[in-house]
Design an enzyme around this catalytic site. Structure first.
Site, PDB file in Angstrom:
ATOM      1  N   CYS A   1      -9.639  -6.759   1.346  1.00  0.00           N
ATOM      2  CA  CYS A   1      -9.619  -5.316   1.565  1.00  0.00           C
ATOM      3  C   CYS A   1     -10.976  -4.677   1.344  1.00  0.00           C
ATOM      4  CB  CYS A   1      -8.634  -4.646   0.615  1.00  0.00           C
ATOM      5  SG  CYS A   1      -7.116  -5.520   0.493  1.00  0.00           S
TER       6      CYS A   1
ATOM      7  N   THR B   1       0.850  -1.201   0.000  1.00  0.00           N
ATOM      8  CA  THR B   1       0.000   0.000   0.000  1.00  0.00           C
ATOM      9  C   THR B   1       0.883   1.248   0.000  1.00  0.00           C
ATOM     10  OG1 THR B   1      -1.806  -1.115   1.137  1.00  0.00           O
ATOM     11  CG2 THR B   1      -1.738   1.293   1.333  1.00  0.00           C
TER      12      THR B   1
ATOM     13  N   HIS C   1       4.134 -10.190   3.406  1.00  0.00           N
ATOM     14  CA  HIS C   1       3.193 -11.154   4.005  1.00  0.00           C
ATOM     15  C   HIS C   1       2.431 -11.979   2.974  1.00  0.00           C
ATOM     16  CE1 HIS C   1      -0.794  -9.018   3.536  1.00  0.00           C
ATOM     17  NE2 HIS C   1       0.013  -7.987   3.325  1.00  0.00           N
TER      18      HIS C   1
ATOM     19  N   THR D   1      12.874   5.133  10.879  1.00  0.00           N
ATOM     20  CA  THR D   1      13.780   4.092  11.387  1.00  0.00           C
ATOM     21  C   THR D   1      13.366   2.750  10.802  1.00  0.00           C
ATOM     22  OG1 THR D   1      14.086   5.349  13.411  1.00  0.00           O
ATOM     23  CG2 THR D   1      14.616   2.989  13.507  1.00  0.00           C
TER      24      THR D   1
ATOM     25  N   ASN E   1      -5.526  -9.921  -7.784  1.00  0.00           N
ATOM     26  CA  ASN E   1      -5.720 -10.581  -6.494  1.00  0.00           C
ATOM     27  C   ASN E   1      -7.018 -11.363  -6.388  1.00  0.00           C
ATOM     28  OD1 ASN E   1      -6.334  -7.715  -6.671  1.00  0.00           O
ATOM     29  ND2 ASN E   1      -7.181  -7.889  -4.617  1.00  0.00           N
TER      30      ASN E   1
ATOM     31  N   SER F   1       4.641  -6.865  -1.079  1.00  0.00           N
ATOM     32  CA  SER F   1       4.498  -6.981   0.371  1.00  0.00           C
ATOM     33  C   SER F   1       4.978  -8.353   0.825  1.00  0.00           C
ATOM     34  CB  SER F   1       3.006  -6.905   0.756  1.00  0.00           C
ATOM     35  OG  SER F   1       2.635  -5.650   1.216  1.00  0.00           O
TER      36      SER F   1
ATOM     37  N   GLN G   1       0.790  -9.821  -5.719  1.00  0.00           N
ATOM     38  CA  GLN G   1       0.213 -11.170  -5.693  1.00  0.00           C
ATOM     39  C   GLN G   1       1.068 -12.220  -6.382  1.00  0.00           C
ATOM     40  OE1 GLN G   1      -2.330 -12.448  -4.109  1.00  0.00           O
ATOM     41  NE2 GLN G   1      -3.145 -10.559  -3.233  1.00  0.00           N
TER      42      GLN G   1
HETATM   43  N1  PMP Z   1      -1.774  -4.762  -4.163  1.00  0.00           N
HETATM   44  C1  PMP Z   1      -2.365  -5.952  -4.276  1.00  0.00           C
HETATM   45  C2  PMP Z   1      -2.582  -6.545  -5.631  1.00  0.00           C
HETATM   46  C3  PMP Z   1      -2.790  -6.643  -3.138  1.00  0.00           C
HETATM   47  O1  PMP Z   1      -3.392  -7.817  -3.264  1.00  0.00           O
HETATM   48  C4  PMP Z   1      -2.583  -6.048  -1.868  1.00  0.00           C
HETATM   49  C5  PMP Z   1      -3.019  -6.737  -0.585  1.00  0.00           C
HETATM   50  N2  PMP Z   1      -4.274  -7.300  -0.632  1.00  0.00           N
HETATM   51  C6  PMP Z   1      -1.946  -4.797  -1.817  1.00  0.00           C
HETATM   52  C7  PMP Z   1      -1.547  -4.189  -2.978  1.00  0.00           C
HETATM   53  C8  PMP Z   1      -1.698  -4.089  -0.506  1.00  0.00           C
HETATM   54  O2  PMP Z   1      -0.804  -4.798   0.288  1.00  0.00           O
HETATM   55  P1  PMP Z   1      -0.623  -4.417   1.825  1.00  0.00           P
HETATM   56  O3  PMP Z   1      -1.990  -4.557   2.434  1.00  0.00           O
HETATM   57  O4  PMP Z   1       0.338  -5.440   2.335  1.00  0.00           O
HETATM   58  O5  PMP Z   1      -0.123  -3.051   1.892  1.00  0.00           O
END
Ligand code: PMP
Length: 373
Positions: free
Chosen positions: A331, A71, A202, A243, A151, A200, A179
């Site tokens: 989301c 994000t 995670h 930081t 996604n 990202s 993704q």
């Molecule tokens: N871009 C895409 C295509 C995603 O699937 C996601 C997370 N669902 C994000 C951006 C945002 O990632 P984050 O919530 O880790 O900032």
């Protein structure tokens, strides 16, 4: 309970946790401090993580900027390019099926005097390369930003063709690769024209709250200039202050190393799982289901399935004790999916759609749970 919502997030791998723990405990130094070993150790750990992230993405280490996640990376790159090059043009091109962190950023820019073109997509959510060429020729944008893999549907855009067109016409190109990392080979060194990339940790078994913005170098070998999003102490080449979250960055680096080393076997496992799951679903539900996703040129392990006549929220809730699945993107689960609307599904069809997203950590036997439903 079987977790089948890996596009929303993934479980941190044990090796990732082990790598992170020292940086939450004894190795707590600030990598920007100097001369003493706690600071030096933290800096070395960040450097190693940066190398691993760069290796996975096929870019150079100094092209990796650590952020708090995709994000932030998306906001940083889009606002950063829009602002820095505002004197040269105020047109940005994106698509209707992007993640909200792209779409809302673009809407913010529209409110601030920029023009944004939201491209239509085909029935699997892909943009047309021809349409991009036409837009570039008619009203040259400063930036084209398109996701690599969707996604909700898993469809891959024709990123190398699109990047090449942007390069040829000297238009910056950004791709949201969140993704696809760890599921599709990414080698930026072989891809001419991708100037910026977001991801990202995670989403590939790393920790939450850390990601990367790749900012590539130009033809002179200098980093492409953009305006920072976060101003402050000048960390990350003076372009992303704050930081560094050393424990998270170390976790991302470990997850990147594992994703790189196991890429081929992970893709194989995802493909096996996907074909087993789709055949179980087809056998069990026949014409009561319909797949929204394409079956080729897609992220392995993502299926978007309509259960005809069944409300998806009710289904997800009823399944919750045996499996975790989602109605689409985590989301925006309360709103009807903008992605499924953009591919032309009716309200009834999108209200009956469920996304299954797999992980290489799942075994084929785990999927037998579907036989007992
Ligand atoms: N871009 C895409 C295509 C995603 O699937 C996601 C997370 N669902 C994000 C951006 C945002 O990632 P984050 O919530 O880790 O900032």
């Amino acid at each position: 309970m079987l977790y089948l919502d890996n596009s929303a997030t993934t479980q941190v791998l044990p090796e990732v946790k082990e790598a992170m723990l020292p940086y939450l405990l004894e190795e707590f130094g600030n990598p920007s401090s100097k001369y003493y070993s706690l600071a030096q150790n933290a800096k070395e750990a960040v450097d190693t993580a940066r190398k691993n992230a760069a290796h996975l993405l096929g870019c150079e280490t100094d092209e990796v900027i650590f952020t708090s996640g995709a994000t932030e990376s998306n906001n940083f790159i889009i606002k950063g390019v829009a602002h820095y090059y505002r004197g040269q043009g105020k047109h940005i091109v994106t698509s209707k099926t992007e993640h909200p962190s792209i779409l809302e950023t673009c809407r913010y820019l529209e409110d601030n005097g920029y023009k944004v073109t939201y491209l239509d997509v085909d029935s699997f959510g892909r943009v047309s390369v021809q349409q991009i060429l036409e837009i570039i020729q008619s009203d040259k944008p400063t930036l084209v930003s398109l996701m690599w893999g969707n996604n909700e549907l898993g469809s891959l855009n024709l990123i190398s063709e699109i990047a090449a067109i942007c390069k040829e016409h000297k238009v910056f190109f950004h791709t949201d690769a969140t993704q696809i990392v760890g599921k599709v080979t990414i080698d930026l060194s072989q891809l001419n024209g991708i100037d910026f990339l977001s991801c990202s940790a995670h989403k590939f078994h790393g920790p939450k709250g850390v990601g990367v913005a790749v900012i590539r170098k130009d033809e002179l070998g200098l980093p492409i200039q953009i305006t920072p999003l976060l101003h402050g102490g000048g960390q990350e080449r003076d372009i992303r202050s704050g930081t560094l979250a050393v424990h998270n960055i170390v976790g991302m680096g470990k997850a990147a190393e594992l994703a790189y080393n196991n890429l081929t076997s992970n893709i194989e496992q995802l493909n096996l799982l996907e074909s087993k799951l789709s055949s179980i679903l087809t056998k069990k539900f026949g014409d009561k289901i319909r797949f929204n996703n394409d079956d080729s040129n897609k992220i392995p392990g993502v299926l978007s399935v309509q259960f005809k006549g069944i409300n998806n929220e009710v289904l997800v809730r009823n399944l919750a004790s045996v499996m975790a699945v989602s109605t689409g993107s985590a989301c925006s689960s309360s709103k009807p999916s903008h992605v499924l609307q953009a591919i032309g599904l009716s309200m009834e069809e999108l209200r009956s759609t469920i996304r299954f997203s797999l992980s290489p950590t799942i075994s084929l036997a785990d999927l037998d749970i579907f036989n007992s439903l």
